[in-house]
Design a protein around this motif. Structure first.
Motif, mmCIF file in Angstrom:
data_model
loop_
_atom_site.group_PDB
_atom_site.id
_atom_site.type_symbol
_atom_site.label_atom_id
_atom_site.label_comp_id
_atom_site.label_asym_id
_atom_site.label_seq_id
_atom_site.Cartn_x
_atom_site.Cartn_y
_atom_site.Cartn_z
ATOM 1 N N TYR A 44 5.863 -9.902 -5.383
ATOM 2 C CA TYR A 44 4.550 -9.605 -4.782
ATOM 3 C C TYR A 44 3.697 -10.866 -4.616
ATOM 4 O O TYR A 44 2.847 -10.924 -3.743
ATOM 5 N N PHE A 50 4.891 -5.151 3.154
ATOM 6 C CA PHE A 50 4.670 -3.845 3.770
ATOM 7 C C PHE A 50 4.957 -3.807 5.273
ATOM 8 O O PHE A 50 4.939 -4.826 5.940
ATOM 9 N N THR A 58 4.472 2.220 2.969
ATOM 10 C CA THR A 58 3.865 3.179 2.045
ATOM 11 C C THR A 58 2.993 4.162 2.838
ATOM 12 O O THR A 58 2.657 3.907 4.000
ATOM 13 N N PRO A 60 -0.254 4.987 2.974
ATOM 14 C CA PRO A 60 -1.444 4.560 3.737
ATOM 15 C C PRO A 60 -1.095 3.718 4.960
ATOM 16 O O PRO A 60 -1.869 3.678 5.931
ATOM 17 N N GLU A 61 0.077 3.043 4.916
ATOM 18 C CA GLU A 61 0.487 2.230 6.058
ATOM 19 C C GLU A 61 1.104 3.094 7.164
ATOM 20 O O GLU A 61 1.202 2.679 8.306
ATOM 21 N N GLU A 91 -9.200 0.722 -7.580
ATOM 22 C CA GLU A 91 -7.829 0.965 -7.124
ATOM 23 C C GLU A 91 -6.867 0.043 -7.867
ATOM 24 O O GLU A 91 -7.100 -1.156 -7.995
ATOM 25 N N GLY A 93 -3.306 -1.749 -7.789
ATOM 26 C CA GLY A 93 -2.253 -2.154 -6.854
ATOM 27 C C GLY A 93 -2.564 -1.785 -5.422
ATOM 28 O O GLY A 93 -1.855 -0.980 -4.816
ATOM 29 N N GLY A 95 -2.220 -3.150 -2.537
ATOM 30 C CA GLY A 95 -1.398 -3.569 -1.391
ATOM 31 C C GLY A 95 -2.195 -4.357 -0.379
ATOM 32 O O GLY A 95 -2.808 -5.374 -0.709
ATOM 33 N N VAL A 122 -7.651 -3.842 -8.873
ATOM 34 C CA VAL A 122 -6.799 -4.425 -9.913
ATOM 35 C C VAL A 122 -5.519 -4.899 -9.233
ATOM 36 O O VAL A 122 -4.705 -4.084 -8.779
ATOM 37 N N GLN A 124 -2.558 -8.274 -9.119
ATOM 38 C CA GLN A 124 -2.094 -9.541 -9.696
ATOM 39 C C GLN A 124 -1.712 -10.564 -8.642
ATOM 40 O O GLN A 124 -1.771 -11.756 -8.887
ATOM 41 N N SER A 125 -1.298 -10.101 -7.476
ATOM 42 C CA SER A 125 -0.750 -11.037 -6.491
ATOM 43 C C SER A 125 -1.855 -11.758 -5.706
ATOM 44 O O SER A 125 -2.673 -11.123 -5.041
ATOM 45 N N LEU A 128 -1.666 -10.888 -1.944
ATOM 46 C CA LEU A 128 -2.196 -9.576 -1.565
ATOM 47 C C LEU A 128 -3.711 -9.511 -1.743
ATOM 48 O O LEU A 128 -4.398 -8.827 -0.985
ATOM 49 N N ASP A 145 -7.587 -8.655 -13.097
ATOM 50 C CA ASP A 145 -6.154 -8.725 -13.412
ATOM 51 C C ASP A 145 -5.663 -7.427 -14.036
ATOM 52 O O ASP A 145 -4.519 -7.034 -13.856
ATOM 53 N N ASN A 160 -1.782 4.403 -5.654
ATOM 54 C CA ASN A 160 -0.658 4.902 -4.859
ATOM 55 C C ASN A 160 0.507 3.926 -4.979
ATOM 56 O O ASN A 160 0.355 2.738 -4.691
ATOM 57 N N GLU A 161 1.641 4.430 -5.379
ATOM 58 C CA GLU A 161 2.837 3.595 -5.568
ATOM 59 C C GLU A 161 2.532 2.365 -6.420
ATOM 60 O O GLU A 161 2.924 1.258 -6.070
ATOM 61 N N ALA A 165 6.088 0.508 -9.827
ATOM 62 C CA ALA A 165 6.387 -0.933 -9.882
ATOM 63 C C ALA A 165 6.291 -1.487 -11.303
ATOM 64 O O ALA A 165 6.608 -2.646 -11.538
HETATM 65 N N1 SAH Z 1 -0.978 0.909 -3.098
HETATM 66 C C1 SAH Z 1 -0.413 0.100 -2.046
HETATM 67 C C2 SAH Z 1 0.634 -0.899 -2.543
HETATM 68 C C3 SAH Z 1 1.788 -0.383 -3.356
HETATM 69 S S1 SAH Z 1 2.905 -1.678 -3.846
HETATM 70 C C4 SAH Z 1 0.120 0.967 -0.944
HETATM 71 O O1 SAH Z 1 0.247 2.157 -1.158
HETATM 72 O O2 SAH Z 1 0.408 0.452 0.140
HETATM 73 C C5 SAH Z 1 2.414 -2.074 -5.503
HETATM 74 C C6 SAH Z 1 1.107 -2.802 -5.646
HETATM 75 O O3 SAH Z 1 0.856 -2.996 -7.046
HETATM 76 C C7 SAH Z 1 1.015 -4.187 -5.036
HETATM 77 O O4 SAH Z 1 -0.295 -4.388 -4.584
HETATM 78 C C8 SAH Z 1 1.353 -5.082 -6.218
HETATM 79 O O5 SAH Z 1 0.960 -6.420 -6.069
HETATM 80 C C9 SAH Z 1 0.620 -4.377 -7.316
HETATM 81 N N2 SAH Z 1 1.100 -4.598 -8.680
HETATM 82 C C10 SAH Z 1 2.367 -4.474 -9.139
HETATM 83 N N3 SAH Z 1 2.422 -4.673 -10.473
HETATM 84 C C11 SAH Z 1 1.140 -4.918 -10.869
HETATM 85 C C12 SAH Z 1 0.522 -5.172 -12.126
HETATM 86 N N4 SAH Z 1 1.236 -5.211 -13.254
HETATM 87 N N5 SAH Z 1 -0.807 -5.359 -12.159
HETATM 88 C C13 SAH Z 1 -1.553 -5.300 -11.025
HETATM 89 N N6 SAH Z 1 -1.018 -5.039 -9.813
HETATM 90 C C14 SAH Z 1 0.301 -4.867 -9.727
#
Ligand code: SAH
Length: 376
Positions: A44, A50, A58, A60-61, A91, A93, A95, A122, A124-125, A128, A145, A160-161, A165
């Motif tokens: 990531y 995506f 995903t 939302p996309e 939110e 992760g 994306g 929240v 980490q990347s 993104l 973070d 969401n999703e 991960a």
């Molecule tokens: N919710 C978005 C992206 C899903 S992909 C969508 O539905 O399109 C997973 C997301 O979680 C990415 O943004 C990724 O960078 C983030 N992510 C994964 N592990 C994480 C962690 N440990 N802490 C914070 N974000 C994280």
């Protein structure tokens, strides 16, 4: 004995891959969780995965309708809760920021809610975060973070999703005994391999008793990282009041089986091949999440994504959108509706869990029959 092998990308291994191999040679096998955590964060941090031209797509996309239904759910809860004046919309992760943008567009029809909301992401990347800054610049979000870093206060939380991960441990029944699965490196063949290692978790204390006598070759998975984030999230809602929606793919009842998977360019790919260049995910165990959060918040569902979106009115929304659409756009809208809700696509495997603060008497939309579904 190694059970499965996969070549290192021999022609062009990345420095990440080489470092990982070096670390394993030095320290011994990594747990599946350590391997997943390292590979996923590298992945990531280094690309935008995506969309049709990326690795996967995903909800939302696929369509704005997904975020609009989620936004409508929060509006309804906000109205039922007496329209609180400070709302942290968090939110996990996010994306590309698409879901949050669609939620905010929907909430904007209630100016008082729009005024009340501050957005907390929240993520980490770094890559993104940039995409999210672009998509959400009108709303001045703040990044964190970890969920623990978001200030306390009334919270609406959406993910969401995200949980799929987070890293899992795997255990396998071999020669009559449950053993932890690890990732080793075969120096001769120059490849990552599945192997066994000393357990890092006390197996009987985490495994349902009925699984202890499972057949040879069975695999059991658990994600302590998911349980810990989910507990934090429930605690936040319990301490500050609020609500949450968790959407992910997974199972409603505990199960055995190997769900670790990797998807690259919209196709299944080997999890041991070229770590860091593609996504690795695992099914979410909703039954365990519920067990962790039950004493802290009112938990509704899981219901299937198809049922949830249908009861929020996605069918009517699709009809409304098609009214001003060209025949081409009409086709796209109906295709998106099908992908999001059909049992053959995302409608059944994906599930939705609703959380509201204890004792709030709220009947959140989309969970009216409130039955768990055990199809998979
Ligand atoms: N919710 C978005 C992206 C899903 S992909 C969508 O539905 O399109 C997973 C997301 O979680 C990415 O943004 C990724 O960078 C983030 N992510 C994964 N592990 C994480 C962690 N440990 N802490 C914070 N974000 C994280």
């Amino acid at each position: 004995m190694p059970e499965k092998k996969q070549n290192l990308s021999k022609n062009n291994p990345s420095s990440f891959e080489l470092d990982l191999a070096k670390e394993i040679k030095k320290r011994g096998p990594l747990t599946v969780a350590e391997y997943m955590e390292k590979a996923v964060s590298h992945y990531y941090a280094s690309k935008d995965p995506f969309g049709e031209n990326g690795d996967f797509i995903t909800a939302p996309e696929i369509s704005q309708m997904f975020g609009e239904m989620i936004g409508a759910w929060f509006v309804d809860v906000w109205l039922q809760m007496g329209q609180p004046q400070n709302v942290q919309l968090i939110e996990l992760g996010p994306g590309r920021g698409t879901l949050m943008a669609d939620i905010m567009r929907t909430m904007s029809a209630w100016p008082e809610l729009k005024e009340a909301v501050t957005i907390h992401l929240v993520e980490q990347s770094p890559q993104l975060r940039q995409a999210q800054a672009q998509a959400l610049k009108a709303y001045k979000p703040t990044w964190h973070d970890r969920i623990e870093d978001v200030p306390q206060g009334f919270s609406f939380i959406v993910a969401n999703e995200f949980f799929d991960a987070l890293p899992i441990h795997q255990f396998k029944k071999s020669k009559g005994e449950w053993k932890e699965r690890g990732i080793g490196f075969d120096d001769v063949q120059n490849e990552f391999i599945f192997t066994f290692m000393d357990p890092t978790i006390d197996i009987p204390s985490i495994m349902p008793a009925s699984f202890l006598a499972a057949n040879e070759g069975s695999i059991f998975e658990i994600s302590p990282a998911s349980l810990s984030v989910f507990e934090q999230l429930c605690k936040r809602i319990s301490d500050n009041t609020g609500a949450g929606l968790i959407v992910d793919y997974g199972h409603s009842v505990p199960g055995l089986g190997d769900t670790l998977q990797s998807i690259a360019r919209h196709k299944y790919s080997d999890v041991l091949e070229a770590p860091g260049t593609k996504d690795i995910t695992a099914h979410v165990d909703f039954s365990l999440l519920k067990a962790v959060g039950d004493s802290l918040v009112d938990i509704h569902g899981p219901v299937t994504q198809g049922e949830f979106l249908a009861s929020l009115g996605i069918g009517a929304r699709a009809e409304a959108l098609t009214e001003q659409a060209t025949p081409e756009q009409r086709k796209d809208i109906m295709t998106a509706l099908h992908r999001l809700t059909s049992v053959k696509e995302m409608g059944m495997l994906f599930k939705v869990l609703g959380l509201v603060s204890n004792g709030s008497d709220i009947v959140p939309a989309g969970f009216s029959d409130d039955q768990s579904h055990d199809e998979d």
